[in-house]
Design an enzyme around this catalytic site. Sequence first.
Site, short mmCIF file in Angstrom:
data_model
loop_
_atom_site.label_atom_id
_atom_site.label_comp_id
_atom_site.label_asym_id
_atom_site.label_seq_id
_atom_site.Cartn_x
_atom_site.Cartn_y
_atom_site.Cartn_z
N HIS A 1 8.24 2.62 18.47
CA HIS A 1 6.90 3.15 17.65
C HIS A 1 7.53 4.65 17.28
O HIS A 1 6.47 5.68 17.40
CB HIS A 1 5.81 3.17 18.37
CG HIS A 1 4.59 2.96 17.56
ND1 HIS A 1 3.48 2.08 17.81
CD2 HIS A 1 4.44 3.47 16.31
CE1 HIS A 1 2.60 2.25 16.84
NE2 HIS A 1 3.01 3.03 15.86
N THR B 1 7.61 -2.42 10.82
CA THR B 1 6.97 -1.01 11.41
C THR B 1 5.78 -0.84 11.39
O THR B 1 5.21 0.21 11.31
CB THR B 1 7.76 0.17 10.49
OG1 THR B 1 7.42 -0.34 9.13
CG2 THR B 1 9.38 -0.03 10.45
N SER B 2 5.08 -1.88 11.25
CA SER B 2 3.43 -1.87 11.21
C SER B 2 2.70 -1.92 12.53
O SER B 2 2.49 -0.96 12.95
CB SER B 2 2.96 -2.77 10.11
OG SER B 2 2.09 -2.42 9.42
N ARG B 3 2.50 -3.24 13.11
CA ARG B 3 1.92 -3.34 14.11
C ARG B 3 2.54 -4.58 14.83
O ARG B 3 2.55 -5.43 14.05
CB ARG B 3 0.26 -3.52 14.00
CG ARG B 3 -0.54 -2.28 13.91
CD ARG B 3 -0.58 -1.39 15.05
NE ARG B 3 -1.29 -0.22 14.67
CZ ARG B 3 -0.69 0.86 14.34
NH1 ARG B 3 0.53 1.04 14.08
NH2 ARG B 3 -1.62 2.18 14.09
N GLU C 1 2.67 -3.41 23.07
CA GLU C 1 3.63 -2.37 23.28
C GLU C 1 3.26 -1.57 24.37
O GLU C 1 3.93 -1.03 25.34
CB GLU C 1 3.85 -1.84 22.39
CG GLU C 1 3.14 -0.91 21.46
CD GLU C 1 3.59 -0.21 20.17
OE1 GLU C 1 3.70 0.99 20.40
OE2 GLU C 1 3.82 -1.00 19.40
N ILE D 1 2.86 2.74 2.42
CA ILE D 1 4.29 2.70 2.75
C ILE D 1 4.91 1.68 2.03
O ILE D 1 6.15 2.10 1.45
CB ILE D 1 4.11 2.33 4.49
CG1 ILE D 1 3.51 3.44 5.22
CG2 ILE D 1 5.56 2.01 4.91
CD1 ILE D 1 3.08 3.16 6.51
N GLY E 1 0.82 -1.23 0.06
CA GLY E 1 0.08 0.07 -0.13
C GLY E 1 0.67 1.28 0.12
O GLY E 1 1.77 1.32 -0.61
P1 NAD Z 1 -2.19 0.93 3.43
O1 NAD Z 1 -3.57 0.77 3.59
O2 NAD Z 1 -1.93 2.03 2.22
O3 NAD Z 1 -1.47 -0.40 2.65
C1 NAD Z 1 -1.71 -1.86 3.30
C2 NAD Z 1 -1.56 -2.78 2.22
O4 NAD Z 1 -2.00 -4.11 2.95
C3 NAD Z 1 -2.65 -2.70 1.20
O5 NAD Z 1 -2.06 -2.75 -0.28
C4 NAD Z 1 -3.75 -3.78 1.44
O6 NAD Z 1 -4.13 -4.53 0.05
C5 NAD Z 1 -2.56 -4.84 2.26
N1 NAD Z 1 -3.25 -5.69 3.01
C6 NAD Z 1 -4.21 -5.84 3.68
N2 NAD Z 1 -4.84 -6.85 4.39
C7 NAD Z 1 -3.84 -7.86 3.80
C8 NAD Z 1 -3.78 -9.35 4.35
N3 NAD Z 1 -4.44 -9.90 5.09
N4 NAD Z 1 -2.73 -9.62 3.37
C9 NAD Z 1 -1.80 -9.06 2.41
N5 NAD Z 1 -1.90 -7.82 2.42
C10 NAD Z 1 -2.91 -7.04 3.14
O7 NAD Z 1 -1.45 0.98 4.61
P2 NAD Z 1 -0.04 2.12 4.82
O8 NAD Z 1 -0.43 3.53 4.80
O9 NAD Z 1 0.98 1.49 3.89
O10 NAD Z 1 0.40 1.60 6.38
C11 NAD Z 1 0.54 0.20 6.72
C12 NAD Z 1 0.44 0.00 8.35
O11 NAD Z 1 1.66 0.65 8.71
C13 NAD Z 1 -0.46 0.83 8.91
O12 NAD Z 1 -1.57 -0.34 9.13
C14 NAD Z 1 -0.03 0.74 10.28
O13 NAD Z 1 -0.16 -0.39 11.11
C15 NAD Z 1 1.44 1.00 10.06
N6 NAD Z 1 1.94 2.22 10.40
C16 NAD Z 1 2.84 2.43 11.27
C17 NAD Z 1 3.49 3.64 11.85
C18 NAD Z 1 4.74 3.79 12.80
O14 NAD Z 1 4.98 4.76 13.24
N7 NAD Z 1 5.33 2.49 13.05
C19 NAD Z 1 3.16 4.69 11.06
C20 NAD Z 1 2.09 4.66 10.24
C21 NAD Z 1 1.70 3.39 9.89
#
Ligand code: NAD
Length: 340
Positions: free
Chosen positions: A305, A234-236, A265, A156, A154
Amino acid sequence: MSKINIAFFETKKWEEKYLRKKLQKINANLLFCPEMLDKKTIKKYKNIDIASVFIYSKINKDIISQLPKLKYIATMSTGFDHIDLKACQKRNIKVSNVPYYGENTVAEHTFALILSISRKIPQSINVVRSGGFSPKGLMGFDLKNKTIGIIGTGHIGEHVARIAQGFEMKILAYDIKKNVDLIKQYNVKYVSLNKLLKSSDIISLHVPYNKHTHHLINKNNIKLFKKTAYIINTSRGALIDTKALLRALSNNKLAGAGLDVLEEEGFIKEEKELLSSNNIINSNLKTALRNHVLIEDKRIIITPHNAFNSQEALERILGTTADNIKAFMRKRIINKIAIK
Ligand code: NAD
């Protein structure tokens, strides 16, 4: 008609200044609280119509029941697992987030973790700080020609692919929805999750956390990793089963990890919460202790985080939050979180 009350939680002075400027033309009382919205702070904010929070304010049924006028929550984050959406739906409280503030920012932090591992940056700094200046024991590895497996392409993940191409890495990806532009632009090859796990030198997680992605990396598929592979999250935190990660590390089934997020966390950050919330201590204490083991392991780099935390990204969060609130006041919901 009395003015509506909008309260911003977990805000710093500079953010207050920024938001006051952005929202100077709206007809509302703006309230700012440096602390999170919780049992303690809620007493002063019972009359709020709009709440704007960051991830540490847990908006659960209890909190919602104490805010009878609440109509809208504008979370200053992309993630929204700190908000009980079902409870909001019952009260017809609408919720918006900031979907895209940090795409390049989090991708850059992903590479900060990768390069810290590949070039032994924390160890190198320690050598110099402790009076040494020898590169012995600090041999790293190149990223060029290594394979990165991006799980979730997506906002990121796309930037991770862009940066990886700059390092001349081979790029594999797994997503439930292919982004064909990435195939053309960055030579990304979409494969199955198992194929990605088997073939990657670095695996980076960029999917949202939900019931489908809970423990996406678990005791069954962690066995597929190359012994020399690193996982970056860096996601969850709960995308990875912490117990499975620790077991795999102790059996040398992978080389290490770079984590910006840990499972549960919140319980590490706020140890006082562990003491006061008796009902959740037992279920989460084990995970909390495992996380302490992770923190001690030299093969793991952990940041708190912090991936989103750049000046530019923070300003984008505030800008979108102000736009969300302005739209709500014009009876339009933008960046609405759909309740499934
Ligand atoms: P996004 O929604 O743009 O992209 C997520 C991607 O994951 C999409 O392409 C979607 O099709 C895919 N996806 C969803 N479910 C799936 C599954 N079961 N299997 C495979 N692919 C799947 O999100 P993003 O903006 O890229 O952000 C991703 C994650 O990063 C957020 O959900 C958040 O948890 C995390 N995040 C962390 C921080 C941090 O400070 N660490 C900051 C921002 C976001």
